[in-house]
Design a protein around this motif. Sequence first.
Motif, PDB file in Angstrom:
ATOM      1  N   LEU A 181      -1.759  10.949   4.211  1.00 11.44           N
ATOM      2  CA  LEU A 181      -1.977   9.498   4.172  1.00 11.44           C
ATOM      3  C   LEU A 181      -0.651   8.745   4.221  1.00 11.44           C
ATOM      4  O   LEU A 181      -0.520   7.723   4.906  1.00 11.44           O
ATOM      5  CB  LEU A 181      -2.750   9.116   2.903  1.00 11.44           C
ATOM      6  CG  LEU A 181      -4.248   9.454   2.875  1.00 11.44           C
ATOM      7  CD1 LEU A 181      -4.836   9.083   1.518  1.00 11.44           C
ATOM      8  CD2 LEU A 181      -4.989   8.726   3.989  1.00 11.44           C
ATOM      9  N   LYS A 182       0.325   9.238   3.473  1.00 11.39           N
ATOM     10  CA  LYS A 182       1.634   8.574   3.451  1.00 11.39           C
ATOM     11  C   LYS A 182       2.306   8.640   4.830  1.00 11.39           C
ATOM     12  O   LYS A 182       2.882   7.642   5.301  1.00 11.39           O
ATOM     13  CB  LYS A 182       2.530   9.242   2.408  1.00 11.39           C
ATOM     14  CG  LYS A 182       3.897   8.571   2.242  1.00 11.39           C
ATOM     15  CD  LYS A 182       4.649   9.181   1.071  1.00 11.39           C
ATOM     16  CE  LYS A 182       5.992   8.490   0.873  1.00 11.39           C
ATOM     17  NZ  LYS A 182       6.952   8.804   1.955  1.00 11.39           N
ATOM     18  N   ARG A 212      -8.042   6.202  -9.050  1.00 15.79           N
ATOM     19  CA  ARG A 212      -6.789   6.823  -9.503  1.00 15.79           C
ATOM     20  C   ARG A 212      -6.811   7.090 -11.006  1.00 15.79           C
ATOM     21  O   ARG A 212      -6.325   8.142 -11.475  1.00 15.79           O
ATOM     22  CB  ARG A 212      -5.618   5.902  -9.151  1.00 15.79           C
ATOM     23  CG  ARG A 212      -5.243   5.935  -7.671  1.00 15.79           C
ATOM     24  CD  ARG A 212      -4.194   4.900  -7.370  1.00 15.79           C
ATOM     25  NE  ARG A 212      -3.752   4.980  -5.985  1.00 15.79           N
ATOM     26  CZ  ARG A 212      -3.049   4.023  -5.369  1.00 15.79           C
ATOM     27  NH1 ARG A 212      -2.724   2.917  -6.049  1.00 15.79           N
ATOM     28  NH2 ARG A 212      -2.673   4.171  -4.121  1.00 15.79           N
ATOM     29  N   GLN A 241       2.304   1.904  -3.462  1.00 11.43           N
ATOM     30  CA  GLN A 241       1.310   2.485  -4.368  1.00 11.43           C
ATOM     31  C   GLN A 241       1.030   3.949  -4.008  1.00 11.43           C
ATOM     32  O   GLN A 241       0.898   4.805  -4.891  1.00 11.43           O
ATOM     33  CB  GLN A 241       0.019   1.665  -4.299  1.00 11.43           C
ATOM     34  CG  GLN A 241       0.157   0.256  -4.852  1.00 11.43           C
ATOM     35  CD  GLN A 241      -1.116  -0.548  -4.696  1.00 11.43           C
ATOM     36  OE1 GLN A 241      -2.089  -0.076  -4.110  1.00 11.43           O
ATOM     37  NE2 GLN A 241      -1.105  -1.780  -5.216  1.00 11.43           N
ATOM     38  N   LEU A 242       0.942   4.205  -2.695  1.00 13.74           N
ATOM     39  CA  LEU A 242       0.656   5.564  -2.264  1.00 13.74           C
ATOM     40  C   LEU A 242       1.811   6.510  -2.595  1.00 13.74           C
ATOM     41  O   LEU A 242       1.593   7.669  -2.973  1.00 13.74           O
ATOM     42  CB  LEU A 242       0.372   5.583  -0.757  1.00 13.74           C
ATOM     43  CG  LEU A 242      -0.107   6.905  -0.156  1.00 13.74           C
ATOM     44  CD1 LEU A 242      -1.382   7.370  -0.842  1.00 13.74           C
ATOM     45  CD2 LEU A 242      -0.329   6.760   1.339  1.00 13.74           C
ATOM     46  N   THR A 243       3.025   6.020  -2.461  1.00 16.48           N
ATOM     47  CA  THR A 243       4.194   6.836  -2.810  1.00 16.48           C
ATOM     48  C   THR A 243       4.182   7.182  -4.296  1.00 16.48           C
ATOM     49  O   THR A 243       4.489   8.329  -4.695  1.00 16.48           O
ATOM     50  CB  THR A 243       5.488   6.089  -2.444  1.00 16.48           C
ATOM     51  OG1 THR A 243       5.489   5.793  -1.042  1.00 16.48           O
ATOM     52  CG2 THR A 243       6.707   6.926  -2.782  1.00 16.48           C
ATOM     53  N   GLU A 266      -8.189   5.380  -0.616  1.00 16.88           N
ATOM     54  CA  GLU A 266      -7.004   4.941   0.125  1.00 16.88           C
ATOM     55  C   GLU A 266      -7.379   4.569   1.564  1.00 16.88           C
ATOM     56  O   GLU A 266      -6.942   3.543   2.092  1.00 16.88           O
ATOM     57  CB  GLU A 266      -5.949   6.045   0.136  1.00 16.88           C
ATOM     58  CG  GLU A 266      -5.325   6.359  -1.201  1.00 16.88           C
ATOM     59  CD  GLU A 266      -4.209   5.387  -1.573  1.00 16.88           C
ATOM     60  OE1 GLU A 266      -3.977   4.443  -0.784  1.00 16.88           O
ATOM     61  OE2 GLU A 266      -3.603   5.562  -2.636  1.00 16.88           O
ATOM     62  N   THR A 323      -8.337   9.926  -1.875  1.00 18.01           N
ATOM     63  CA  THR A 323      -8.030   9.832  -0.442  1.00 18.01           C
ATOM     64  C   THR A 323      -9.021   8.921   0.267  1.00 18.01           C
ATOM     65  O   THR A 323      -8.644   8.090   1.114  1.00 18.01           O
ATOM     66  CB  THR A 323      -8.072  11.236   0.194  1.00 18.01           C
ATOM     67  OG1 THR A 323      -7.180  12.093  -0.501  1.00 18.01           O
ATOM     68  CG2 THR A 323      -7.671  11.165   1.658  1.00 18.01           C
ATOM     69  N   LYS A 338      -7.172   0.847   3.400  1.00 18.44           N
ATOM     70  CA  LYS A 338      -6.488   0.623   4.670  1.00 18.44           C
ATOM     71  C   LYS A 338      -7.414  -0.048   5.676  1.00 18.44           C
ATOM     72  O   LYS A 338      -7.025  -0.989   6.389  1.00 18.44           O
ATOM     73  CB  LYS A 338      -5.980   1.957   5.211  1.00 18.44           C
ATOM     74  CG  LYS A 338      -5.273   1.851   6.549  1.00 18.44           C
ATOM     75  CD  LYS A 338      -4.830   3.218   7.035  1.00 18.44           C
ATOM     76  CE  LYS A 338      -4.240   3.128   8.435  1.00 18.44           C
ATOM     77  NZ  LYS A 338      -3.856   4.463   8.956  1.00 18.44           N
ATOM     78  N   LEU A 365      -2.561  13.447   0.143  1.00 16.87           N
ATOM     79  CA  LEU A 365      -1.799  12.203  -0.052  1.00 16.87           C
ATOM     80  C   LEU A 365      -0.584  12.143   0.867  1.00 16.87           C
ATOM     81  O   LEU A 365      -0.196  11.067   1.340  1.00 16.87           O
ATOM     82  CB  LEU A 365      -1.359  12.097  -1.516  1.00 16.87           C
ATOM     83  CG  LEU A 365      -2.483  11.874  -2.535  1.00 16.87           C
ATOM     84  CD1 LEU A 365      -1.928  11.858  -3.948  1.00 16.87           C
ATOM     85  CD2 LEU A 365      -3.229  10.574  -2.243  1.00 16.87           C
ATOM     86  N   ASN A 422       0.822  -1.203   0.000  1.00 18.75           N
ATOM     87  CA  ASN A 422       0.000   0.000   0.000  1.00 18.75           C
ATOM     88  C   ASN A 422       0.860   1.259   0.000  1.00 18.75           C
ATOM     89  O   ASN A 422       0.568   2.252  -0.685  1.00 18.75           O
ATOM     90  CB  ASN A 422      -0.917  -0.012   1.222  1.00 18.75           C
ATOM     91  CG  ASN A 422      -2.083   0.949   1.090  1.00 18.75           C
ATOM     92  OD1 ASN A 422      -2.354   1.452   0.001  1.00 18.75           O
ATOM     93  ND2 ASN A 422      -2.776   1.202   2.176  1.00 18.75           N
ATOM     94  N   SER A 467       1.484   7.376  -6.165  1.00 19.69           N
ATOM     95  CA  SER A 467       0.407   8.356  -6.379  1.00 19.69           C
ATOM     96  C   SER A 467       0.844   9.744  -5.942  1.00 19.69           C
ATOM     97  O   SER A 467       0.540  10.750  -6.610  1.00 19.69           O
ATOM     98  CB  SER A 467      -0.842   7.926  -5.596  1.00 19.69           C
ATOM     99  OG  SER A 467      -1.352   6.719  -6.088  1.00 19.69           O
TER     100      SER A 467
END
Length: 449
Positions: free
Chosen positions: A207-208, A399, A179-181, A416, A413, A420, A204, A176, A183
């Motif tokens: 979230l990261k 996305r 993928q978030l990095t 995401e 967001t 989670k 983002l 996760n 994005s």
Amino acid sequence: MKPKIYLIIVLLVMSYVRLRGQGTDSLNYQLSLKAAIDYALTHQTAVLNATVDEEIARNKVKETIGIGLPQVSASYNFQDFLKLPTTLLPGEFSNPPSDTPIPVKFGTKYNSTAGIELSQLIFDGSYFVGLQASKTYKELSVRNSRRSKIETATAVTKAYYSALVSTEQLALVDANLAQLTKSLNDTEALFKNGFAERIDVDRLQVLKNNLETERENVTRLLQLNIDMLKFQMGMPIQARLLLTDKISDIRSEPVAAMATDSTAYKGRIEYSLLETQKKLNELDFKRQKSTFLPTLRGFASASKNYQSDEFSKHYEQSFPTSVIGFTLSWNIINGGQRIYQMRTAKLTIQKTENEMLNLKNGIANEISAGQKIYLNSKRSVENQERNLTLAKEILRVTRVKYEQGVGSSLEVTTAETSLKEAQNNYIKALYDLLISKVDLDKAAGKINY
């Protein structure tokens, strides 16, 4: 001289590093669940103490047997009369007779006696019952040892599964986070080119940051679970442990079949222990009955007595004595104590029978409840797996829409966050499934060592 000194120092340092490396290698382990259990059965303190208890029980049996074997004892007694004892004889024995007693000293200054005695138990009802009880006591210690092994195996299995679940959770978080990095990097690039707002990047980034914090927490939790596994195994905490089993392999293993008969309790060590305890109680009742019988012992002894007034001649003359015989003792009346002791022993048997009946019902209920909990956990994992797949797909579509300019960063967001949450729900359901699997196997008596 200096080069030699430097050479010696270098050699000492190299030897020290090599020894340390050997010590570290000896504390590196790669274990499957079965290997972890095998390790625990030879290192866990509870199992080791149970094995010691088995040896103690064997010694108790031999000790009880020794009561009925011949008993031999030796003794030696030496006396030096500093003043010989005085005895008063009637005056009539004097010549001429007197009205007052006459003091007379008898004996010799030095007296000693050396002897040996043999005794043999011929009949004692309590002893013969005790022999049977000691063997049953040994059986009880063996079953207690088996129970310790089962409990240790159960604890190790649960700890192993907890570590595997944490490993799975860490893998999900890493995926996760990757993928978030990506994005976040893409959104930052869009922002620099004027195709995204700063708030999109900030959302983002939050979230990261949260996901990185969660990863740190999961990493610590994984180490805690591994340390707990080491503790349950009796392994040094400083050792390095790598788990080789995978959750996918464990989930494919068969689970205890549904118990349809009423004899499942026979596979449980707890019921076997109660059966052994009942045997001991019955033997205690039998022992109380045997106290109404007499006890017969045989004996034989031989001794020599030495007497003299001079120490140098003390052992020149001896007076031997020998005797054989038997002793019969019979406690005929003791105020009714034995009767009430028998009644108490019989009531104790009844209590054990009641406990066995209650345990039967408890095991049946435990198996029934375990089956339901396992099936519920299995369905829950299946549902959470579907939810996780859906959450991943929703995030992917969101996305794509955002990158094509037809979606908002808020939707990304939210997706995401939903992913989670789905991952956390899946991990919890997976943990519950594995633990319920262990509980069901134990309830059905499938964990045996």
